[in-house]
Design a protein around this motif. Structure first.
Motif, mmCIF file in Angstrom:
data_model
loop_
_atom_site.group_PDB
_atom_site.id
_atom_site.type_symbol
_atom_site.label_atom_id
_atom_site.label_comp_id
_atom_site.label_asym_id
_atom_site.label_seq_id
_atom_site.Cartn_x
_atom_site.Cartn_y
_atom_site.Cartn_z
ATOM 1 N N HIS A 1 -17.626 35.170 -8.611
ATOM 2 C CA HIS A 1 -18.033 33.911 -8.181
ATOM 3 C C HIS A 1 -18.609 33.068 -9.274
ATOM 4 C CE1 HIS A 1 -19.668 30.586 -5.311
ATOM 5 N NE2 HIS A 1 -20.854 30.886 -6.259
ATOM 6 N N TYR A 2 -18.240 31.797 -9.319
ATOM 7 C CA TYR A 2 -18.669 30.881 -10.592
ATOM 8 C C TYR A 2 -19.195 29.791 -9.966
ATOM 9 C CZ TYR A 2 -14.620 33.577 -12.562
ATOM 10 O OH TYR A 2 -14.119 34.953 -13.006
ATOM 11 N N ALA A 3 -19.947 29.336 -11.087
ATOM 12 C CA ALA A 3 -20.838 27.877 -10.976
ATOM 13 C C ALA A 3 -19.667 26.885 -10.823
ATOM 14 C CB ALA A 3 -21.526 27.790 -12.221
ATOM 15 N N ASP A 4 -19.718 25.816 -10.408
ATOM 16 C CA ASP A 4 -18.629 24.884 -10.325
ATOM 17 C C ASP A 4 -18.603 24.183 -11.713
ATOM 18 O OD1 ASP A 4 -19.598 23.368 -7.399
ATOM 19 O OD2 ASP A 4 -18.683 25.197 -7.850
ATOM 20 N N SER A 5 -19.529 24.382 -12.657
ATOM 21 C CA SER A 5 -19.219 23.862 -14.061
ATOM 22 C C SER A 5 -18.428 24.581 -14.976
ATOM 23 C CB SER A 5 -20.855 23.539 -14.551
ATOM 24 O OG SER A 5 -21.440 24.720 -14.763
ATOM 25 N N VAL A 6 -18.122 25.804 -14.705
ATOM 26 C CA VAL A 6 -17.360 26.680 -15.584
ATOM 27 C C VAL A 6 -15.922 27.072 -14.833
ATOM 28 C CG1 VAL A 6 -19.010 27.479 -16.627
ATOM 29 C CG2 VAL A 6 -18.125 28.941 -14.963
ATOM 30 N N LYS A 7 -15.855 26.640 -13.480
ATOM 31 C CA LYS A 7 -14.783 27.269 -12.705
ATOM 32 C C LYS A 7 -13.523 26.628 -13.431
ATOM 33 C CE LYS A 7 -16.085 27.451 -8.407
ATOM 34 N NZ LYS A 7 -16.338 27.174 -7.104
ATOM 35 N N GLY A 8 -12.558 27.648 -13.610
ATOM 36 C CA GLY A 8 -11.261 27.077 -14.042
ATOM 37 C C GLY A 8 -11.080 27.371 -15.647
ATOM 38 N N ARG A 9 -12.272 27.599 -16.043
ATOM 39 C CA ARG A 9 -12.350 27.727 -17.672
ATOM 40 C C ARG A 9 -12.843 29.157 -18.121
ATOM 41 N NH1 ARG A 9 -15.870 24.750 -20.603
ATOM 42 N NH2 ARG A 9 -17.499 24.451 -18.679
ATOM 43 N N PHE A 10 -13.855 29.889 -17.285
ATOM 44 C CA PHE A 10 -14.447 30.998 -17.444
ATOM 45 C C PHE A 10 -13.980 31.880 -16.742
ATOM 46 C CE2 PHE A 10 -18.703 29.326 -19.409
ATOM 47 C CZ PHE A 10 -18.198 28.683 -20.243
ATOM 48 N N THR A 11 -13.710 33.321 -17.044
ATOM 49 C CA THR A 11 -13.234 34.347 -16.288
ATOM 50 C C THR A 11 -14.101 35.532 -16.626
ATOM 51 O OG1 THR A 11 -10.862 33.672 -16.276
ATOM 52 C CG2 THR A 11 -11.277 35.723 -15.684
ATOM 53 N N ILE A 12 -14.811 35.955 -15.475
ATOM 54 C CA ILE A 12 -15.557 37.229 -15.529
ATOM 55 C C ILE A 12 -14.808 38.526 -15.019
ATOM 56 C CG2 ILE A 12 -16.499 36.964 -13.427
ATOM 57 C CD1 ILE A 12 -19.080 38.104 -14.452
ATOM 58 N N SER A 13 -14.923 39.596 -15.741
ATOM 59 C CA SER A 13 -13.884 40.731 -15.635
ATOM 60 C C SER A 13 -14.949 41.998 -16.029
ATOM 61 C CB SER A 13 -12.632 40.676 -16.389
ATOM 62 O OG SER A 13 -13.067 40.636 -17.656
ATOM 63 N N GLY A 14 -14.394 43.215 -15.461
ATOM 64 C CA GLY A 14 -15.247 44.344 -16.110
ATOM 65 C C GLY A 14 -14.305 45.319 -16.298
ATOM 66 N N ASP A 15 -14.837 46.450 -17.097
ATOM 67 C CA ASP A 15 -14.372 47.643 -17.442
ATOM 68 C C ASP A 15 -15.196 48.871 -16.744
ATOM 69 O OD1 ASP A 15 -13.387 50.063 -18.438
ATOM 70 O OD2 ASP A 15 -12.870 49.098 -20.302
ATOM 71 N N ASN A 16 -14.726 49.352 -15.798
ATOM 72 C CA ASN A 16 -15.786 50.336 -15.143
ATOM 73 C C ASN A 16 -16.104 51.546 -16.132
ATOM 74 O OD1 ASN A 16 -16.174 48.527 -12.985
ATOM 75 N ND2 ASN A 16 -14.901 49.850 -11.796
ATOM 76 N N ALA A 17 -14.814 51.858 -16.777
ATOM 77 C CA ALA A 17 -14.978 53.146 -17.602
ATOM 78 C C ALA A 17 -15.892 52.866 -18.744
ATOM 79 C CB ALA A 17 -13.516 53.437 -18.081
ATOM 80 N N GLN A 18 -16.041 51.677 -19.168
ATOM 81 C CA GLN A 18 -16.816 51.644 -20.257
ATOM 82 C C GLN A 18 -18.266 50.837 -19.980
ATOM 83 O OE1 GLN A 18 -16.294 52.243 -23.479
ATOM 84 N NE2 GLN A 18 -14.155 53.238 -22.850
ATOM 85 N N ASN A 19 -18.371 50.783 -18.513
ATOM 86 C CA ASN A 19 -19.589 50.018 -18.063
ATOM 87 C C ASN A 19 -19.836 48.794 -18.296
ATOM 88 O OD1 ASN A 19 -19.970 51.885 -16.168
ATOM 89 N ND2 ASN A 19 -21.691 52.991 -17.110
ATOM 90 N N THR A 20 -18.946 48.006 -18.943
ATOM 91 C CA THR A 20 -18.745 46.599 -19.703
ATOM 92 C C THR A 20 -18.246 45.553 -18.974
ATOM 93 O OG1 THR A 20 -18.894 47.858 -21.752
ATOM 94 C CG2 THR A 20 -18.275 45.555 -21.766
ATOM 95 N N VAL A 21 -19.071 44.536 -18.780
ATOM 96 C CA VAL A 21 -18.406 43.095 -18.254
ATOM 97 C C VAL A 21 -18.354 42.146 -19.331
ATOM 98 C CG1 VAL A 21 -19.175 41.305 -16.617
ATOM 99 C CG2 VAL A 21 -19.725 43.546 -16.127
ATOM 100 N N PHE A 22 -17.199 41.409 -19.168
ATOM 101 C CA PHE A 22 -16.723 40.334 -20.078
ATOM 102 C C PHE A 22 -16.980 38.830 -19.573
ATOM 103 C CE2 PHE A 22 -15.271 43.567 -22.820
ATOM 104 C CZ PHE A 22 -14.779 44.581 -21.837
ATOM 105 N N LEU A 23 -17.113 38.115 -20.376
ATOM 106 C CA LEU A 23 -16.968 36.687 -19.975
ATOM 107 C C LEU A 23 -16.001 35.999 -20.840
ATOM 108 C CD1 LEU A 23 -17.995 34.482 -17.874
ATOM 109 C CD2 LEU A 23 -19.670 33.923 -19.658
ATOM 110 N N GLN A 24 -14.883 35.782 -20.449
ATOM 111 C CA GLN A 24 -13.912 34.971 -21.235
ATOM 112 C C GLN A 24 -14.331 33.398 -20.910
ATOM 113 O OE1 GLN A 24 -11.404 36.019 -23.535
ATOM 114 N NE2 GLN A 24 -11.275 33.886 -23.848
#
Length: 118
Positions: A58-81
């Motif tokens: 889920h994204y704030a309207d202000s960043v929708k279409g520009r930001f992407t959140i994703s995760g790597d479960n094996a590394q317990n890491t979340v990214f924000l592109q």
């Protein structure tokens, strides 16, 4: 629980950055990971959130279409592109763990500065 955010920096408008948040200290099956930001003199605002399985975002309207959140479960890491950055994206960005059962953010990272110049 520790959340270590990294990846901030300074870019020109239109540029990109990728933030990372590494989590440690417990299991996270009942948690979601969110990103928030706080600009100087403003209140903290929600940016994006992902469930730990990565199936829901889920994204704030202000960043929708520009930001992407994703995760790597094996590394317990979340990214924000963050792409197509704008000067108004300038802020300190924080990652946080949300307890899904109580819908509360229990743990917060230390923040990483993002500066976008025009």
């Amino acid at each position: 629980v520790q959340l270590q955010a990294s990846g901030g920096g300074s870019v020109q408008a239109g540029g990109s950055l990728r933030l990372s948040c590494a989590a440690s200290g417990r299991t996270f099956s009942n948690y979601d990971m969110g990103w928030f930001r706080q600009a100087l003199g403003k209140e903290r605002e929600f940016v994006a959130v992902i469930d730990w399985s990565g199936s829901s975002t889920h994204y704030a309207d202000s960043v929708k279409g520009r930001f992407t959140i994703s995760g790597d479960n094996a590394q317990n890491t979340v990214f924000l592109q963050m792409n197509s950055l704008k000067p108004e994206d300038t802020a300190v960005y924080y990652c946080a763990l949300r307890n899904r059962l109580r819908n509360e953010y229990d743990y917060w990272g230390q923040g990483t500065q993002v500066t976008v110049s025009s």
